[in-house]
Design a protein around this motif. Sequence first.
Motif, PDB file in Angstrom:
ATOM      1  N   PHE A 153       0.680  -1.051  -0.383  1.00  0.00           N
ATOM      2  CA  PHE A 153       0.396  -0.201  -0.256  1.00  0.00           C
ATOM      3  C   PHE A 153       1.120   1.459  -0.208  1.00  0.00           C
ATOM      4  O   PHE A 153       2.199   1.084   0.244  1.00  0.00           O
ATOM      5  CB  PHE A 153      -0.990  -0.189   1.243  1.00  0.00           C
ATOM      6  CG  PHE A 153      -1.586  -0.997   1.520  1.00  0.00           C
ATOM      7  CD1 PHE A 153      -2.695  -1.471   0.692  1.00  0.00           C
ATOM      8  CD2 PHE A 153      -1.831  -1.828   2.469  1.00  0.00           C
ATOM      9  CE1 PHE A 153      -3.357  -2.298   0.870  1.00  0.00           C
ATOM     10  CE2 PHE A 153      -2.470  -3.083   2.187  1.00  0.00           C
ATOM     11  CZ  PHE A 153      -3.452  -3.422   1.713  1.00  0.00           C
ATOM     12  N   LEU A 154       0.398   2.154  -0.899  1.00  0.00           N
ATOM     13  CA  LEU A 154       1.157   3.957  -0.510  1.00  0.00           C
ATOM     14  C   LEU A 154      -0.029   4.787  -0.081  1.00  0.00           C
ATOM     15  O   LEU A 154      -1.151   5.365  -0.854  1.00  0.00           O
ATOM     16  CB  LEU A 154       1.571   3.144  -2.152  1.00  0.00           C
ATOM     17  CG  LEU A 154       1.910   5.444  -2.735  1.00  0.00           C
ATOM     18  CD1 LEU A 154       3.409   5.314  -1.436  1.00  0.00           C
ATOM     19  CD2 LEU A 154       1.988   5.537  -3.741  1.00  0.00           C
ATOM     20  N   ALA A 155       0.370   5.875   1.002  1.00  0.00           N
ATOM     21  CA  ALA A 155      -0.575   6.736   1.371  1.00  0.00           C
ATOM     22  C   ALA A 155       0.278   8.110   0.122  1.00  0.00           C
ATOM     23  O   ALA A 155       1.246   8.261   0.112  1.00  0.00           O
ATOM     24  CB  ALA A 155      -0.211   7.194   3.048  1.00  0.00           C
ATOM     25  N   ARG A 156      -0.823   8.251  -0.304  1.00  0.00           N
ATOM     26  CA  ARG A 156      -0.125   9.674  -1.545  1.00  0.00           C
ATOM     27  C   ARG A 156      -0.242  10.861  -0.467  1.00  0.00           C
ATOM     28  O   ARG A 156      -1.013  10.795   0.217  1.00  0.00           O
ATOM     29  CB  ARG A 156      -1.878   9.419  -2.502  1.00  0.00           C
ATOM     30  CG  ARG A 156      -1.427   7.539  -3.486  1.00  0.00           C
ATOM     31  CD  ARG A 156      -0.528   7.688  -4.142  1.00  0.00           C
ATOM     32  NE  ARG A 156       0.139   8.367  -5.397  1.00  0.00           N
ATOM     33  CZ  ARG A 156      -0.033   8.367  -6.256  1.00  0.00           C
ATOM     34  NH1 ARG A 156      -0.009   7.429  -6.424  1.00  0.00           N
ATOM     35  NH2 ARG A 156       0.531   9.171  -6.691  1.00  0.00           N
ATOM     36  N   LYS A 157       0.655  11.724  -1.851  1.00  0.00           N
ATOM     37  CA  LYS A 157       0.142  13.500  -1.169  1.00  0.00           C
ATOM     38  C   LYS A 157      -0.315  13.474  -1.211  1.00  0.00           C
ATOM     39  O   LYS A 157      -0.360  14.661  -0.824  1.00  0.00           O
ATOM     40  CB  LYS A 157       1.425  13.944  -0.883  1.00  0.00           C
ATOM     41  CG  LYS A 157       2.385  13.572  -0.059  1.00  0.00           C
ATOM     42  CD  LYS A 157       4.019  14.450  -0.608  1.00  0.00           C
ATOM     43  CE  LYS A 157       5.400  13.541   0.227  1.00  0.00           C
ATOM     44  NZ  LYS A 157       6.545  14.084  -0.020  1.00  0.00           N
ATOM     45  N   GLY A 158      -1.799  13.300  -1.914  1.00  0.00           N
ATOM     46  CA  GLY A 158      -2.423  14.136  -2.628  1.00  0.00           C
ATOM     47  C   GLY A 158      -3.977  13.135  -3.429  1.00  0.00           C
ATOM     48  O   GLY A 158      -3.169  11.740  -3.536  1.00  0.00           O
ATOM     49  N   PRO A 159      -5.000  13.916  -3.525  1.00  0.00           N
ATOM     50  CA  PRO A 159      -5.760  12.362  -3.892  1.00  0.00           C
ATOM     51  C   PRO A 159      -5.429  12.004  -5.271  1.00  0.00           C
ATOM     52  O   PRO A 159      -5.433  13.487  -5.911  1.00  0.00           O
ATOM     53  CB  PRO A 159      -7.737  12.986  -3.576  1.00  0.00           C
ATOM     54  CG  PRO A 159      -7.436  14.831  -3.742  1.00  0.00           C
ATOM     55  CD  PRO A 159      -5.514  14.669  -2.571  1.00  0.00           C
ATOM     56  N   LYS A 160      -5.956  11.159  -5.750  1.00  0.00           N
ATOM     57  CA  LYS A 160      -5.457  10.328  -6.988  1.00  0.00           C
ATOM     58  C   LYS A 160      -7.299  10.690  -7.886  1.00  0.00           C
ATOM     59  O   LYS A 160      -8.324   9.931  -6.928  1.00  0.00           O
ATOM     60  CB  LYS A 160      -4.821   9.919  -7.722  1.00  0.00           C
ATOM     61  CG  LYS A 160      -3.519  10.060  -6.896  1.00  0.00           C
ATOM     62  CD  LYS A 160      -3.130  11.032  -7.540  1.00  0.00           C
ATOM     63  CE  LYS A 160      -0.777  11.258  -7.215  1.00  0.00           C
ATOM     64  NZ  LYS A 160      -0.723  12.384  -7.739  1.00  0.00           N
ATOM     65  N   LEU A 161      -7.227  10.483  -9.187  1.00  0.00           N
ATOM     66  CA  LEU A 161      -9.073  10.592  -9.595  1.00  0.00           C
ATOM     67  C   LEU A 161      -9.290   9.246  -9.292  1.00  0.00           C
ATOM     68  O   LEU A 161     -10.492   8.604  -9.448  1.00  0.00           O
ATOM     69  CB  LEU A 161      -8.339  10.755 -11.160  1.00  0.00           C
ATOM     70  CG  LEU A 161      -8.600  12.126 -11.545  1.00  0.00           C
ATOM     71  CD1 LEU A 161      -8.477  12.749 -12.988  1.00  0.00           C
ATOM     72  CD2 LEU A 161      -9.191  13.440 -10.827  1.00  0.00           C
ATOM     73  N   TYR A 162      -8.317   8.010  -9.539  1.00  0.00           N
ATOM     74  CA  TYR A 162      -8.617   6.371  -9.460  1.00  0.00           C
ATOM     75  C   TYR A 162      -9.575   6.402  -7.562  1.00  0.00           C
ATOM     76  O   TYR A 162      -9.987   5.701  -7.775  1.00  0.00           O
ATOM     77  CB  TYR A 162      -8.183   5.675  -9.846  1.00  0.00           C
ATOM     78  CG  TYR A 162      -6.939   5.746  -8.759  1.00  0.00           C
ATOM     79  CD1 TYR A 162      -6.466   4.796  -7.628  1.00  0.00           C
ATOM     80  CD2 TYR A 162      -5.550   6.596  -9.666  1.00  0.00           C
ATOM     81  CE1 TYR A 162      -5.215   5.322  -7.053  1.00  0.00           C
ATOM     82  CE2 TYR A 162      -4.346   7.045  -8.488  1.00  0.00           C
ATOM     83  CZ  TYR A 162      -4.139   5.672  -7.293  1.00  0.00           C
ATOM     84  OH  TYR A 162      -2.833   6.301  -6.256  1.00  0.00           O
TER      85      TYR A 162
END
Length: 184
Positions: free
Chosen positions: A78-87
């Motif tokens: 799993f990857l915690a992203r720094k910004g929301p992505k469309l998917y």
Amino acid sequence: MFYHMTVAGLERDLPICPVNENLYIAGFVIFGDQELTVACARDLLAKAPEYDYIITAEAKGIPLAHEMARQAGDAKYFLARKGPKLYMQNMVSVSVNSITTAKEQRLYLDGADAALMKGKRILIVDDVISTGESLSALEALVNEAGGIICGRMSILAEGDAQDRPDLIYLEKLPLFNPDGSIKE
């Protein structure tokens, strides 16, 4: 100025970089250093508790989590992203303050990943843990998703993180004075 160290049996010279006028850190970056990434993943896996999934935060932990998962034969991490992505849908998010980031950031976890995490043993990994702020944010994401934190690992522990009994790491990384000497 550089700090010479050995990690996972490999020698590296880390540039000493200013955080503020009184605090400098050694810049440890595994991006592009495939040899170091592979060796660190191998050595961390040798110390890792049993887990179901690995999670890391964007961005510097990505090559490490990927390589650990690859070596362990894990189909997913799993990857915690720094910004929301469309998917990303039904996201879980928390705020984070890091020593290497000038302002508050948020970490986002996709809802599908959060669902997979529920009731599973989650191993948190990162390249360097210093203040523990990024680690706390990852812990909050795992808890929010219903995962069970089974371990916290990093390649290097910097500053106060070196004294954490709950952190498994390969090497200590000192903090520095402006002249490049090690802070006591």
